[in-house]
Design an enzyme around this catalytic site. Sequence first.
Site, PDB file in Angstrom:
ATOM      1  N   GLN A  15       0.535   2.257  -7.526  1.00  0.00           N
ATOM      2  CA  GLN A  15       1.584   1.292  -7.889  1.00  0.00           C
ATOM      3  C   GLN A  15       2.925   1.955  -8.187  1.00  0.00           C
ATOM      4  O   GLN A  15       3.957   1.284  -8.199  1.00  0.00           O
ATOM      5  CB  GLN A  15       1.150   0.469  -9.112  1.00  0.00           C
ATOM      6  CG  GLN A  15      -0.024  -0.450  -8.823  1.00  0.00           C
ATOM      7  CD  GLN A  15      -0.473  -1.159 -10.077  1.00  0.00           C
ATOM      8  OE1 GLN A  15      -1.281  -0.632 -10.827  1.00  0.00           O
ATOM      9  NE2 GLN A  15       0.056  -2.337 -10.341  1.00  0.00           N
ATOM     10  N   CYS A  56      -1.216  -8.721 -12.132  1.00  0.00           N
ATOM     11  CA  CYS A  56      -0.980  -7.350 -11.688  1.00  0.00           C
ATOM     12  C   CYS A  56       0.491  -7.031 -11.909  1.00  0.00           C
ATOM     13  O   CYS A  56       1.352  -7.871 -11.618  1.00  0.00           O
ATOM     14  CB  CYS A  56      -1.320  -7.223 -10.199  1.00  0.00           C
ATOM     15  SG  CYS A  56      -1.073  -5.567  -9.528  1.00  0.00           S
ATOM     16  N   LEU A  57       0.782  -5.837 -12.411  1.00  0.00           N
ATOM     17  CA  LEU A  57       2.181  -5.437 -12.612  1.00  0.00           C
ATOM     18  C   LEU A  57       2.946  -5.411 -11.285  1.00  0.00           C
ATOM     19  O   LEU A  57       4.167  -5.536 -11.283  1.00  0.00           O
ATOM     20  CB  LEU A  57       2.250  -4.069 -13.299  1.00  0.00           C
ATOM     21  CG  LEU A  57       1.801  -4.057 -14.771  1.00  0.00           C
ATOM     22  CD1 LEU A  57       1.669  -2.628 -15.273  1.00  0.00           C
ATOM     23  CD2 LEU A  57       2.767  -4.858 -15.631  1.00  0.00           C
ATOM     24  N   HIS A  65     -10.304  -3.707 -10.627  1.00  0.00           N
ATOM     25  CA  HIS A  65      -8.973  -4.055 -10.117  1.00  0.00           C
ATOM     26  C   HIS A  65      -8.176  -2.773  -9.805  1.00  0.00           C
ATOM     27  O   HIS A  65      -7.561  -2.656  -8.733  1.00  0.00           O
ATOM     28  CB  HIS A  65      -8.256  -4.910 -11.173  1.00  0.00           C
ATOM     29  CG  HIS A  65      -6.833  -5.245 -10.875  1.00  0.00           C
ATOM     30  ND1 HIS A  65      -6.400  -6.546 -10.655  1.00  0.00           N
ATOM     31  CD2 HIS A  65      -5.716  -4.470 -10.778  1.00  0.00           C
ATOM     32  CE1 HIS A  65      -5.098  -6.536 -10.426  1.00  0.00           C
ATOM     33  NE2 HIS A  65      -4.651  -5.284 -10.496  1.00  0.00           N
ATOM     34  N   GLU A  66      -8.210  -1.806 -10.730  1.00  0.00           N
ATOM     35  CA  GLU A  66      -7.433  -0.567 -10.536  1.00  0.00           C
ATOM     36  C   GLU A  66      -8.052   0.309  -9.451  1.00  0.00           C
ATOM     37  O   GLU A  66      -7.327   0.959  -8.688  1.00  0.00           O
ATOM     38  CB  GLU A  66      -7.308   0.198 -11.863  1.00  0.00           C
ATOM     39  CG  GLU A  66      -6.661  -0.569 -13.021  1.00  0.00           C
ATOM     40  CD  GLU A  66      -5.330  -1.214 -12.677  1.00  0.00           C
ATOM     41  OE1 GLU A  66      -4.624  -0.722 -11.780  1.00  0.00           O
ATOM     42  OE2 GLU A  66      -4.991  -2.240 -13.308  1.00  0.00           O
ATOM     43  N   HIS A 125      -6.793  -0.740  -6.161  1.00  0.00           N
ATOM     44  CA  HIS A 125      -5.449  -0.221  -5.846  1.00  0.00           C
ATOM     45  C   HIS A 125      -5.548   1.136  -5.146  1.00  0.00           C
ATOM     46  O   HIS A 125      -4.802   1.410  -4.206  1.00  0.00           O
ATOM     47  CB  HIS A 125      -4.613  -0.050  -7.122  1.00  0.00           C
ATOM     48  CG  HIS A 125      -3.909  -1.298  -7.583  1.00  0.00           C
ATOM     49  ND1 HIS A 125      -3.021  -1.999  -6.789  1.00  0.00           N
ATOM     50  CD2 HIS A 125      -3.941  -1.945  -8.768  1.00  0.00           C
ATOM     51  CE1 HIS A 125      -2.548  -3.030  -7.487  1.00  0.00           C
ATOM     52  NE2 HIS A 125      -3.095  -3.021  -8.691  1.00  0.00           N
TER      53      HIS A 125
HETATM   54  C1  QAP Z   1      -5.010  -5.687 -14.044  1.00  0.00           C
HETATM   55  O1  QAP Z   1      -2.829  -6.088 -14.809  1.00  0.00           O
HETATM   56  C2  QAP Z   1      -5.801  -6.810 -14.634  1.00  0.00           C
HETATM   57  O2  QAP Z   1       2.454 -10.860 -14.027  1.00  0.00           O
HETATM   58  C3  QAP Z   1      -3.890  -5.167 -14.904  1.00  0.00           C
HETATM   59  O3  QAP Z   1       4.583 -10.737 -15.639  1.00  0.00           O
HETATM   60  C4  QAP Z   1      -5.195  -7.971 -15.093  1.00  0.00           C
HETATM   61  O4  QAP Z   1      -1.744  -5.214 -16.530  1.00  0.00           O
HETATM   62  C5  QAP Z   1      -7.148  -6.741 -14.716  1.00  0.00           C
HETATM   63  C6  QAP Z   1       1.403  -8.120 -16.172  1.00  0.00           C
HETATM   64  C7  QAP Z   1      -5.938  -9.004 -15.628  1.00  0.00           C
HETATM   65  C8  QAP Z   1      -7.891  -7.746 -15.262  1.00  0.00           C
HETATM   66  C9  QAP Z   1      -7.298  -8.881 -15.725  1.00  0.00           C
HETATM   67  C10 QAP Z   1       1.408  -9.058 -15.175  1.00  0.00           C
HETATM   68  C11 QAP Z   1       2.503  -8.048 -17.019  1.00  0.00           C
HETATM   69  C12 QAP Z   1       0.303  -7.176 -16.346  1.00  0.00           C
HETATM   70  C13 QAP Z   1       2.475  -9.932 -15.001  1.00  0.00           C
HETATM   71  C14 QAP Z   1      -1.791  -6.065 -15.689  1.00  0.00           C
HETATM   72  C15 QAP Z   1       3.564  -9.861 -15.856  1.00  0.00           C
HETATM   73  C16 QAP Z   1       3.580  -8.908 -16.855  1.00  0.00           C
HETATM   74  C17 QAP Z   1      -0.747  -7.079 -15.512  1.00  0.00           C
HETATM   75 CO    CO Z   2      -2.765  -4.320 -10.237  1.00  0.00          CO
END
Ligand code: QAP
Ligand code: CO
Length: 169
Positions: A51, A92-93, A134-135, A138
Site C-alpha cells: 500500500q 481499507c486505507l 486482508h493484509e 495485499h
Molecule cells: C483492514 O483497514 C481491515 O475508509 C484494515 O476513511 C478493515 O485499517 C480489516 C480506514 C476492517 C478488517 C476489517 C478506512 C480509515 C482504515 C477508511 C483499515 C477510512 C479511514 C482501514
Molecule cells: Co487494505
Amino acid sequence: MPILDILRFPDPRLNKVARPVTVVDSRIKALVADMLETMYDAEGIGLAATQIDVHERVIVIDVSEERDRPLVLINPELEWSSSERVKGDEGCLSVPGIYDGVERAASIRVSALDGDGHTRTIEAEGLLAVCVQHEMDHLMGKVFVEYLSPLKRNRIKTKLLKQQKEARG
Ligand code: QAP
Ligand code: CO
C-alpha cells in the site's frame, strides 16, 4: 520519521505481488517503523507494504482499543485456516470511505518473522483473523473490493477516481 503516501484504489501498483524479505536488517526495521507511524496517523488497523508502494512481504497491524499493541508480520505464511467462515464489513486505507461485506475464514494460524527477525506463530480469530487475511491479500496484489460484484467494484472505482481527480484540482 516520515509518514508515507498510501496508494489509492484503483492504482495498478496495488496489484503487484510482494517478494519475501531475505533479512530483517536496519532497512526493514526502518520500513516497519515508518509503516506503523503511517498506519497510526491514518487511524488504520492494518497496513501492508504494498500500500506504500514497497513490494516486500511486510505487514503491520494493531487491532487494540488503546492502539498500543503493534503486530509486525514479515514473510507471513498461512499454516491453517478454519473451514468456518464469517462475513463482516471491511474497509481499507487504500479504498477510503468504502466499507462492504467480505467472507473470510473465522480462525487462522500464521507463521511469520516479527520485527526482530524471530520466527513466531500466531493463532487468531475475530477482527485480528480478518485483518491478517486482508493484509496478506495485499501482499498478493489483491484488494478487498475484488471480492465484491463487478457492479459494486466499478461503482467504487468510478467514485474514487472522481475523488482523486477533484483532489488534484
Ligand atoms: C483492514 O483497514 C481491515 O475508509 C484494515 O476513511 C478493515 O485499517 C480489516 C480506514 C476492517 C478488517 C476489517 C478506512 C480509515 C482504515 C477508511 C483499515 C477510512 C479511514 C482501514
Ligand atoms: Co487494505
